[in-house]
Design an enzyme around this catalytic site. Sequence first.
Site, mmCIF file in Angstrom:
data_model
loop_
_atom_site.group_PDB
_atom_site.id
_atom_site.type_symbol
_atom_site.label_atom_id
_atom_site.label_comp_id
_atom_site.label_asym_id
_atom_site.label_seq_id
_atom_site.Cartn_x
_atom_site.Cartn_y
_atom_site.Cartn_z
ATOM 1 N N GLU A 437 0.837 -1.185 0.000
ATOM 2 C CA GLU A 437 0.000 0.000 0.000
ATOM 3 C C GLU A 437 0.880 1.246 0.000
ATOM 4 O O GLU A 437 1.809 1.356 0.791
ATOM 5 C CB GLU A 437 -0.864 -0.027 1.266
ATOM 6 C CG GLU A 437 -1.498 1.283 1.604
ATOM 7 C CD GLU A 437 -1.880 1.373 3.089
ATOM 8 O OE1 GLU A 437 -1.559 0.474 3.869
ATOM 9 O OE2 GLU A 437 -2.486 2.386 3.441
ATOM 10 N N ASP A 510 -0.316 -0.872 6.161
ATOM 11 C CA ASP A 510 -0.038 -0.319 7.480
ATOM 12 C C ASP A 510 -0.842 -1.049 8.544
ATOM 13 O O ASP A 510 -1.913 -1.579 8.269
ATOM 14 C CB ASP A 510 -0.428 1.167 7.523
ATOM 15 C CG ASP A 510 0.555 2.020 6.746
ATOM 16 O OD1 ASP A 510 1.693 1.549 6.541
ATOM 17 O OD2 ASP A 510 0.176 3.130 6.331
ATOM 18 N N ASP A 512 -2.856 -0.143 10.707
ATOM 19 C CA ASP A 512 -3.909 0.690 11.281
ATOM 20 C C ASP A 512 -5.242 0.392 10.589
ATOM 21 O O ASP A 512 -5.315 -0.476 9.722
ATOM 22 C CB ASP A 512 -3.553 2.180 11.162
ATOM 23 C CG ASP A 512 -3.390 2.584 9.697
ATOM 24 O OD1 ASP A 512 -3.717 1.776 8.805
ATOM 25 O OD2 ASP A 512 -2.913 3.713 9.446
ATOM 26 N N ASP A 514 -7.052 1.977 8.440
ATOM 27 C CA ASP A 514 -7.028 2.165 6.994
ATOM 28 C C ASP A 514 -6.353 0.997 6.299
ATOM 29 O O ASP A 514 -6.816 0.510 5.272
ATOM 30 C CB ASP A 514 -6.251 3.441 6.657
ATOM 31 C CG ASP A 514 -7.196 4.547 6.239
ATOM 32 O OD1 ASP A 514 -8.417 4.303 6.272
ATOM 33 O OD2 ASP A 514 -6.697 5.638 5.900
#
Length: 647
Positions: A437, A510, A512, A514
Amino acid sequence: MSNTTIQHDNYTSEDIQVLEGLEAVRKRPGMYIGTTSSTGLHHLVWEIIDNSVDEALAGYAKRIEVSVDSNDVVTVKDDGRGMPVEIHPKTGVSTVETIFTILHAGGKFGGGAYKVSGGLHGVGASVVNALSEWLEAVIHKDGKVYFIRFKDGGKVDQPLKEIGTCDPLETGSIVRFKADPEIFKEGTIYDYKTLHDRIRQMAFLNKGIRLDFYWEKEDEHKGEHSFCYEGGIKEYVEFLDQNENRLFENVLYCDGADKDTSIAVEVALQYNTSYTEKVYSFCNNIFTPDGGMHLDGFRQTLSRVINTYAKDNNYIKKDEPNLTNDDLKEGLTAIISVKHPDPQYEGQTKGKLGNAEAKTIVNKIFGDFLKRYLLENPDVAKIIIEKAKSASEARLAAQKARESVRRKDDFGSGNLPTKLKDCASRDPSICEIYIVEGNSAGGSAQLGRDSNFQAILPLRGKILNVEKARMHKIFDNAEIRMMIQAFGCGFGEEIDISKLRYHKIVIMTDADVDGQHISALMLTFLYRYFKPLIEGGYVYIAMPPLYGLQKGQKVLRYCYTDEELELAKRDFGDEKYVVQRYKGLGEMDASQLWETTLNPENRTLKRVSIEDAIDADQVFSMLMGDEVEPRKNFIIENAHFVKNLDY
Ligand code: 1YM
């Protein structure tokens, strides 16, 4: 054969035969329960529950209780007639002992009633007994309470005896057993979700039967879970579509039976606003993942009846082509459940119902119903036909788009996307592709990787939500086209695994919310268009560290979970360090990324698997469907957003 009870301290020839039978089960458990893995362990429970469900389907039991205690002892209880206790004329011992000690004793002993809920390979109580450390049965019948006990893989420990009296109205069977750890080498620990989901499914598939599940272990699931659906598979469809927008109010439902063949059929269906289908077929309460005659009958009938109606009512002109099965699939949720006295399962994994008569009977029962329903509910008919027509138009557009995409990108020619940083090796078995990403992380990954066998494909932003988009949109998406090119194996129905260029496809985002959302999107895409890659175990999720314990410029230790961080803090004693929380992959430089996430020696990869197609589908639809609220909650609550992640 004599009619006297066999003495259990001096073996007769019948005894020896019995022991040989159960010994055969212990020698080759796989032949009887498929496997001695966790799946096989759970089969023991299904077998006993099946006997209770049969008793309920025969009209005698109303309520079934299943409990699992903290020592993984399973108890199944029903309020049926109670297993027969009289001396069995052929074996000379009680019928209940016979049921538990003679292979395939099942329904054959009871006077002709067949077993409806079929377990794997049609095995029964005796197999469970053979594979148990001990097994006990308590029977309430005719105002008396009986008890029998077996140990060490089915040897009689205590023959049947009367242990008390009870209200003559109180009848039923209780079976308790402990699976044998010598057989189940991976352990005899039951999985809450597996039991919970299957028991719930049993309740959906057998309307009106109450199944109470008691999980007595001291964990977050502890307690009672009660399932009873008066609407049966009608409620199953509602459950499957709880996060969808339905196209009309009522679930269509029909049932019926054929007297000559004793085949019973139930069908329930609904349409929703999504573009995917959730159609599941069952025979004798067993999921048939590869469909078969009952499913063929359903599809054929759906298409035949709707097309006839559509032509008769001028929704389709006489010279226009019919709506196809594919057109009728979009947004369809359906359950087809048949009960068959003699099911034949076909295919390599026996997941397909082979009985041709099942098709004829589904055609008749579902066909008569649907024809009438459409006539009586023209508004529903109109909605279904319009949905299918728009699917048909989209399909034509998609076909054109696909053709143009194929020409442009030349999927088959070996052309690779320019953004792909490929690896040197051409041996797919050692090659890995990291789908990363964001461009900055992609840059670090490109520098940090071992370019001999690791390829990097950076993706920018969120890929298209494949659940909501239709085919032609999906293939307009540049990110998706790049992935398809890079994998090299085609997609959808034309997939050819032998052409897959990397045997590890690693999704790296990541750590997190998102990042998780992007992983979920990626997995949905792979699930919809590259299912064999997930089934084949080629898809992984990279686990970048959440924390680094840093001393000056040096990272002393990486931690991948909060628990690990706590442990690490304890290990460090007097050492001075600062805890650095990594918010994104971009915060790590190339060598850190190699050390933590790329290097096969240190990294943690989660393999993505699909054990349960229904469940996975549910999660994906929920994550990707129209309803925002459940999705949001789910993503926030589940750091590990998909159930079936193996470590
Ligand atoms: C907790 C497990 O096994 N219940 C159960 C089993 C049987 C009966 C009732 C039963 C069946 C019949 C007559 C019949 C079984 N009977 C047989 C056999 N619960 C559980 N409840 N009376 C009682 O089918 O005619 C096998 S299972 F062999 F006797 F028919």
